[in-house]
Design an enzyme around this catalytic site. Structure first.
Site, PDB file in Angstrom:
ATOM      1  N   TRP A 201       0.852  -1.073  -0.073  1.00  0.00           N
ATOM      2  CA  TRP A 201       0.034   0.217  -0.038  1.00  0.00           C
ATOM      3  C   TRP A 201       0.733   1.294   0.227  1.00  0.00           C
ATOM      4  CZ3 TRP A 201      -1.923   2.524   4.926  1.00  0.00           C
ATOM      5  CH2 TRP A 201      -2.876   3.759   4.550  1.00  0.00           C
ATOM      6  N   ASP A 282      -0.812  -5.556   9.486  1.00  0.00           N
ATOM      7  CA  ASP A 282      -1.795  -4.386   8.957  1.00  0.00           C
ATOM      8  C   ASP A 282      -3.279  -5.248   8.656  1.00  0.00           C
ATOM      9  OD1 ASP A 282      -3.305  -2.403   8.049  1.00  0.00           O
ATOM     10  OD2 ASP A 282      -1.976  -1.950   6.444  1.00  0.00           O
ATOM     11  N   LYS A 318     -13.328  -0.547   6.165  1.00  0.00           N
ATOM     12  CA  LYS A 318     -14.111  -1.483   4.939  1.00  0.00           C
ATOM     13  C   LYS A 318     -14.985  -2.218   5.490  1.00  0.00           C
ATOM     14  CE  LYS A 318     -10.914   0.133   2.264  1.00  0.00           C
ATOM     15  NZ  LYS A 318      -9.973   0.820   2.768  1.00  0.00           N
TER      16      LYS A 318
END
Length: 471
Positions: A201, A282, A318
């Site tokens: 990311w 993460d 999310k």
């Protein structure tokens, strides 16, 4: 002062420039004070208006000298646009009815509209009835949120929770949690190098670099197989200096959508444990990748079951659709309770200096949903629905691509997991996607399938095939 290096009065220099300019125009500007019998004093009356008022005779005109110099920050460079948010800006500026925004990782309905989970609406209605106050939270967050976020991550029966070896600090979603963790590493493991997957990311690099933490890449993605370079990853873990930090994506790797198998996770854990590395997970998509909270937490729970120390960042952007609430946590799982208590106190200290204390609304939402058995079950059903829609879109896209370009293997589309797919499109092909087909995506070829509808799958396939073949 910041002007100690100057040898000439800047105001004097500016005044001389003004005089020279006036002289060139044929009207020498008088700068010395002199008696004024008809001078005027410009005084503001109202916003946007000025009035002239004569001064009394015999009064000397007061001269104001304005010192204008270059800004102390004039040397600041223009920052480049954010590679992900910049995609959205380009999408908004396009008036084509066919345009698609596949850049930002945010869930959309089949109508490509933002989605508020029904369970979130119910939780907010209950919260409104309670009319709870808006007082500050503790530095490390809402106690009810911390309890449920640990149990979601590690399991309610985890020994690390029961033994007090796990601590949680509520933070500003995944990014804020990572940033607090990075600051902690900079302070307490200053000689350790952080290893990020290649690719990763994009914001990972910014987060650790801005915290003053040195980072390097470890091999992860194999462009030949459009899959995991497991051998390269293991070699880099084994060759890294002992005590390094490895940032691992708990599930639904961003941007590739390529995850290790559970057997591979076991080998990764063994190598990290043998080398004395620290894992920093993460976890941004728990429950959103496979539709199962347990399945998507399997990697973290494996490490915990082996008694391994680790840091874990969590996000509820999310899986609960709370993008704008900025709700998440930084967790530390340590070998003993005393160390966990001390680490927790230092995470609080770092958070205090960064943002004082976290926002309350998102924390109460998570605690409300997880703490109510009926709403918790409804949430799991909605996660399955969202994950299922993305899986369905993957299958449609794969079918259209295979039909239109049978000579190419597109199995990676269905092998990958989560909201992203790493297409292998080159920057030139990505440019064709946006310029000709009005399909907006990041330059590395990543597409967010959460922003694709089943109805648009064939259009996207046409754009991809054209780009593969002709650019």
């Amino acid at each position: 002062t910041p002007f100690n290096h100057l040898t000439v009065d800047p105001c004097y220099t500016l005044q001389k420039h003004i005089e020279m300019a006036a002289m060139m125009s044929g009207s020498m500007m008088k700068t010395a004070a002199k008696p004024a019998t008809k001078s005027v004093n410009m005084r503001p009356r109202a916003a946007g208006q000025l009035s002239a008022r004569p001064q009394a005779k015999g009064l000397a005109r007061k001269q104001a000298v304005y010192c204008v110099s270059a800004s102390q920050l004039a040397g600041v460079e223009q920052a480049p646009p954010d590679p992900i948010l910049g995609v959205t800006e380009a999408f908004k500026a396009d008036d084509s009815p066919d345009k698609l925004n596949l850049g930002v990782g945010a869930y959309r309905t089949e109508e490509l509209q933002p989605y508020i989970l029904e369970v979130v609406k119910k939780a907010e209605a209950k919260m409104l009835e309670k009319m709870e106050n808006k007082e500050y939270l503790p530095i490390d967050g809402l106690p009810a949120f911390k309890k449920c976020t640990q149990e979601l991550l590690l399991g309610a029966d985890a020994s690390s929770i029961a033994d007090g070896r796990a601590v949680a600090c509520q933070s500003l979603s995944g990014t804020g949690s990572l940033r607090v963790g990075a600051a902690f590493l900079n302070r307490y493991l200053p000689d350790a190098t952080v290893y990020l997957s290649n690719p990763t990311w994009g914001n990972h690099k910014n987060i650790f670099a801005d915290a003053g933490v040195e980072w390097k890449h470890y091999r992860y993605f194999d462009p030949e197989t459009v899959g995991l370079d497991f051998a390269g990853m293991m070699e880099d873990i084994n060759n890294a200096p002992s005590g390094s930090v490895f940032v691992l994506h708990g599930c639904a790797h961003n941007p590739t959508g390529v995850d290790p198998t559970m057997d591979q996770w076991k080998e990764i854990a063994a190598a990290i444990q043998e080398k004395g590395h620290l894992a920093f997970f993460d976890v941004a998509y728990q429950g959103f990748a496979s539709g199962s909270l347990e399945t998507d937490a399997a990697s973290v729970r494996l490490f915990d079951s082996l008694g391994m120390e680790m840091l874990v960042s969590q996000s509820y952007s999310k899986n609960l659709g709370l993008y704008g609430e900025r709700i998440g946590a930084i967790n530390a799982i340590l070998s003993d309770k005393e160390t966990a208590t001390k680490v927790g106190s230092q995470l609080k200290r770092l958070a205090r200096a960064m943002y004082s204390n976290p926002p309350v609304h998102g924390a109460r939402l998570v605690a409300e949903v997880v703490g109510d058995e009926a709403m918790f079950d409804e949430w799991k059903a909605e996660m399955e629905m969202m994950a299922g829609r993305i899986t369905g879109v993957r299958e449609k896209l794969y079918n259209h691509l295979t039909e239109k370009m049978p000579e190419k293997d597109f199995s990676f589309v269905t092998r990958q997991i989560g909201m992203f797919s790493f297409t292998g499109l080159t920057p030139a092909q990505v440019e064709n996607m946006s310029n000709k087909w009005h399909v907006y995506m990041t330059k590395d070829g990543r597409i967010s399938l959460a922003g694709l509808s089943a109805a648009k799958a064939e259009y996207l396939a046409d754009a991809m095939v054209d780009s593969y073949k002709n650019h």
